[in-house]
Design a protein around this motif. Sequence first.
Motif, mmCIF file in Angstrom:
data_model
loop_
_atom_site.group_PDB
_atom_site.id
_atom_site.type_symbol
_atom_site.label_atom_id
_atom_site.label_comp_id
_atom_site.label_asym_id
_atom_site.label_seq_id
_atom_site.Cartn_x
_atom_site.Cartn_y
_atom_site.Cartn_z
ATOM 1 N N GLU A 90 51.313 -97.423 -62.141
ATOM 2 C CA GLU A 90 49.942 -97.915 -62.024
ATOM 3 C C GLU A 90 49.804 -98.683 -60.722
ATOM 4 O O GLU A 90 50.602 -99.567 -60.416
ATOM 5 N N LEU A 91 48.791 -98.321 -59.939
ATOM 6 C CA LEU A 91 48.534 -99.026 -58.699
ATOM 7 C C LEU A 91 47.035 -99.143 -58.481
ATOM 8 O O LEU A 91 46.248 -98.368 -59.043
ATOM 9 N N ALA A 92 46.672 -100.117 -57.673
ATOM 10 C CA ALA A 92 45.265 -100.325 -57.361
ATOM 11 C C ALA A 92 44.808 -99.306 -56.330
ATOM 12 O O ALA A 92 45.620 -98.623 -55.688
ATOM 13 N N ALA A 93 43.505 -99.217 -56.165
ATOM 14 C CA ALA A 93 42.957 -98.367 -55.110
ATOM 15 C C ALA A 93 43.522 -98.806 -53.763
ATOM 16 O O ALA A 93 43.864 -99.973 -53.573
ATOM 17 N N PRO A 94 43.666 -97.875 -52.815
ATOM 18 C CA PRO A 94 44.225 -98.237 -51.502
ATOM 19 C C PRO A 94 43.549 -99.466 -50.914
ATOM 20 O O PRO A 94 42.333 -99.602 -50.946
ATOM 21 N N SER A 95 44.348 -100.377 -50.393
ATOM 22 C CA SER A 95 43.848 -101.672 -49.951
ATOM 23 C C SER A 95 43.174 -101.596 -48.590
ATOM 24 O O SER A 95 43.306 -100.607 -47.860
ATOM 25 N N GLY A 96 42.483 -102.689 -48.244
ATOM 26 C CA GLY A 96 41.755 -102.739 -46.988
ATOM 27 C C GLY A 96 42.563 -103.184 -45.799
ATOM 28 O O GLY A 96 42.068 -103.160 -44.668
ATOM 29 N N GLY A 97 43.811 -103.614 -46.040
ATOM 30 C CA GLY A 97 44.600 -104.095 -44.922
ATOM 31 C C GLY A 97 46.073 -104.218 -45.262
ATOM 32 O O GLY A 97 46.508 -103.903 -46.364
ATOM 33 N N ALA A 98 46.852 -104.676 -44.280
ATOM 34 C CA ALA A 98 48.312 -104.836 -44.361
ATOM 35 C C ALA A 98 48.984 -103.475 -44.473
ATOM 36 O O ALA A 98 48.388 -102.444 -44.145
ATOM 37 N N MET A 99 50.251 -103.449 -44.928
ATOM 38 C CA MET A 99 51.027 -102.210 -44.872
ATOM 39 C C MET A 99 51.867 -101.997 -46.127
ATOM 40 O O MET A 99 52.971 -101.483 -46.074
ATOM 41 N N TYR A 100 51.284 -102.393 -47.292
ATOM 42 C CA TYR A 100 52.054 -102.358 -48.523
ATOM 43 C C TYR A 100 51.273 -101.733 -49.672
ATOM 44 O O TYR A 100 50.058 -101.906 -49.776
ATOM 45 N N THR A 101 52.004 -101.038 -50.539
ATOM 46 C CA THR A 101 51.505 -100.660 -51.849
ATOM 47 C C THR A 101 52.232 -101.524 -52.868
ATOM 48 O O THR A 101 53.460 -101.590 -52.873
ATOM 49 N N PHE A 102 51.464 -102.213 -53.704
ATOM 50 C CA PHE A 102 52.014 -103.122 -54.705
ATOM 51 C C PHE A 102 51.675 -102.513 -56.058
ATOM 52 O O PHE A 102 50.520 -102.507 -56.470
ATOM 53 N N PHE A 103 52.663 -101.978 -56.733
ATOM 54 C CA PHE A 103 52.423 -101.178 -57.931
ATOM 55 C C PHE A 103 53.377 -101.581 -59.042
ATOM 56 O O PHE A 103 54.359 -102.289 -58.825
ATOM 57 N N ARG A 104 53.079 -101.121 -60.250
ATOM 58 C CA ARG A 104 53.985 -101.410 -61.360
ATOM 59 C C ARG A 104 54.310 -100.135 -62.121
ATOM 60 O O ARG A 104 53.569 -99.150 -62.083
ATOM 61 N N THR A 162 48.747 -97.179 -34.435
ATOM 62 C CA THR A 162 49.509 -97.723 -35.557
ATOM 63 C C THR A 162 48.649 -97.811 -36.806
ATOM 64 O O THR A 162 49.092 -97.431 -37.903
ATOM 65 N N VAL A 163 47.422 -98.302 -36.670
ATOM 66 C CA VAL A 163 46.542 -98.415 -37.836
ATOM 67 C C VAL A 163 46.233 -97.040 -38.404
ATOM 68 O O VAL A 163 46.217 -96.845 -39.632
ATOM 69 N N ASP A 164 45.996 -96.055 -37.540
ATOM 70 C CA ASP A 164 45.741 -94.703 -38.023
ATOM 71 C C ASP A 164 46.951 -94.150 -38.767
ATOM 72 O O ASP A 164 46.822 -93.533 -39.836
ATOM 73 N N ARG A 165 48.126 -94.392 -38.225
ATOM 74 C CA ARG A 165 49.357 -93.929 -38.885
ATOM 75 C C ARG A 165 49.546 -94.635 -40.229
ATOM 76 O O ARG A 165 49.905 -94.008 -41.233
ATOM 77 N N LEU A 166 49.282 -95.931 -40.271
ATOM 78 C CA LEU A 166 49.428 -96.673 -41.511
ATOM 79 C C LEU A 166 48.394 -96.236 -42.545
ATOM 80 O O LEU A 166 48.704 -96.163 -43.741
ATOM 81 N N ARG A 167 47.188 -95.942 -42.113
ATOM 82 C CA ARG A 167 46.161 -95.472 -43.044
ATOM 83 C C ARG A 167 46.610 -94.169 -43.703
ATOM 84 O O ARG A 167 46.481 -93.989 -44.921
ATOM 85 N N ARG A 168 47.161 -93.263 -42.884
ATOM 86 C CA ARG A 168 47.646 -91.998 -43.444
ATOM 87 C C ARG A 168 48.821 -92.239 -44.392
ATOM 88 O O ARG A 168 48.918 -91.611 -45.453
ATOM 89 N N GLY A 169 49.711 -93.159 -44.023
ATOM 90 C CA GLY A 169 50.835 -93.483 -44.893
ATOM 91 C C GLY A 169 50.381 -94.112 -46.201
ATOM 92 O O GLY A 169 50.900 -93.793 -47.273
ATOM 93 N N ARG A 170 49.408 -95.009 -46.106
ATOM 94 C CA ARG A 170 48.850 -95.659 -47.302
ATOM 95 C C ARG A 170 48.296 -94.636 -48.276
ATOM 96 O O ARG A 170 48.629 -94.636 -49.477
ATOM 97 N N ASP A 171 47.447 -93.731 -47.776
ATOM 98 C CA ASP A 171 46.801 -92.743 -48.643
ATOM 99 C C ASP A 171 47.808 -91.737 -49.181
ATOM 100 O O ASP A 171 47.732 -91.321 -50.347
ATOM 101 N N HIS A 172 48.748 -91.344 -48.336
ATOM 102 C CA HIS A 172 49.748 -90.361 -48.756
ATOM 103 C C HIS A 172 50.634 -90.935 -49.862
ATOM 104 O O HIS A 172 50.871 -90.272 -50.885
ATOM 105 N N LEU A 173 51.102 -92.164 -49.661
ATOM 106 C CA LEU A 173 51.986 -92.759 -50.664
ATOM 107 C C LEU A 173 51.242 -92.991 -51.977
ATOM 108 O O LEU A 173 51.786 -92.734 -53.060
ATOM 109 N N ALA A 174 50.005 -93.460 -51.901
ATOM 110 C CA ALA A 174 49.232 -93.693 -53.120
ATOM 111 C C ALA A 174 49.078 -92.412 -53.923
ATOM 112 O O ALA A 174 49.260 -92.403 -55.154
ATOM 113 N N ALA A 175 48.763 -91.318 -53.247
ATOM 114 C CA ALA A 175 48.580 -90.046 -53.948
ATOM 115 C C ALA A 175 49.881 -89.583 -54.598
ATOM 116 O O ALA A 175 49.885 -89.088 -55.729
ATOM 117 N N ARG A 176 50.991 -89.745 -53.893
ATOM 118 C CA ARG A 176 52.276 -89.313 -54.443
ATOM 119 C C ARG A 176 52.702 -90.177 -55.627
ATOM 120 O O ARG A 176 53.208 -89.671 -56.630
#
Length: 402
Positions: free
Chosen positions: A317-331, A295-309
């Motif tokens: 505008e969004l912060a660098a990929p976070s160290g934990g949880a399962m959310y991107t918080f952007f504006r 699950t963590v590996d899948r979430l890491r890939r999802g985190r990086d993929h969504l941030a890039a897109r």
Amino acid sequence: MQIEPGFPTDARAAVRALRSSKIREVANAGMGQEDVLPFWFGEPDEATPGYVRAAAIAALEASQTFYTQTLGHPRLRTGVADYLSRLHQPIATDRIAITSSGTSALMLAVQALVSPGDRVVAVTPLWPNLVEMPKVLGAEVVTVPLSFASTGWALDLQCLLDALKPGTRALLVNAPNNPTGWTLARETQQAILDHCRRHGIWIVSDDVYERICYEGPCAPSFLDIAGETDRVISCNSFSKAWLMTGWRLGWIVVPPALLADIGKLIEYSTTCAPPFVQLAGLAALEQGESTIARTVDRLRRGRDHLAARLQAIAGIELAAPSGGAMYTFFRIDGVSDSLAFCKRLVAEGGLGLAPGMAFGPEGEGFLRWCYASSTERLDEGVRRLARYLEDTRPDHRGPHGH
């Protein structure tokens, strides 16, 4: 409307003043519509693992449908103690109670500690339930906001320590954090614990995302550094790490002297967690490490993929990929009313996100996207967002622009 005589309008003022869930408000506008792609809840799109479901079925077939001990099934309490002792330091069973969800664990902690008029400090943006719980008891909640930068969300430690002045009853902290993904550094954690020890302040730590950590097997926890008699309460849940959101099962770790009082509160609220659900939780603890790793590996890939897109869309505008949880918080440039924007996005764009204002005033203007989904599903969500922005902003240029 006309109020009939005797109509019950006298709910406590503290209850009437509670914020309603703005996440739910958006979700209610789109749930059940097949053309809406939802990312509003903190919930993976995968079903609970088969071995967990099988354990529940076996328990049901064995007639595990009666009341169980208030503090929890002995086997599960022992299982949680063993699990936590492997992650942190030795944690005895006489510190653990099983609860009917992590949410219930947090409410029990607040009920055990907080009285009307007490001062409680919370690090925000924060899951709205945790901010509102002390208010149910008539407490005052003072917030200390994280700061946003392209390098990530950060805590001003001195600002927090200044807010934790003598007389403060409790600190509420969630790290890894919902919605930002912010994670406490060990030295910061130690400074907070030392300060709270000096002033007799309780720490209530929402540790639901401690295993959803991208920089090690477990995020730093107060359970790593606190003694068993410290004023530290850790609340946790089976929901996230073991893909068990609908099972409503959690636990609470308290100083031994507080456990009997927690038992009373459980008795007068839920009586006990369902025994067949508890035995499913035991299977999760005993067999679930591979599930967590995957699950963590899948979430890491999802985190990086969504941030890039998202970074490829102009005006986001969004912060660098976070160290934990399962959310991107952007504006998004120009979005000042996140609730209104999210409602329009559901109705006109077929995309469900959580409004940042749901997490407090510090979150206004931001949107929360849960990336616990397949990359294909995330890609479709990004396409819908980009298309909506293009349609509603003539000067917007994103992946679908020119």
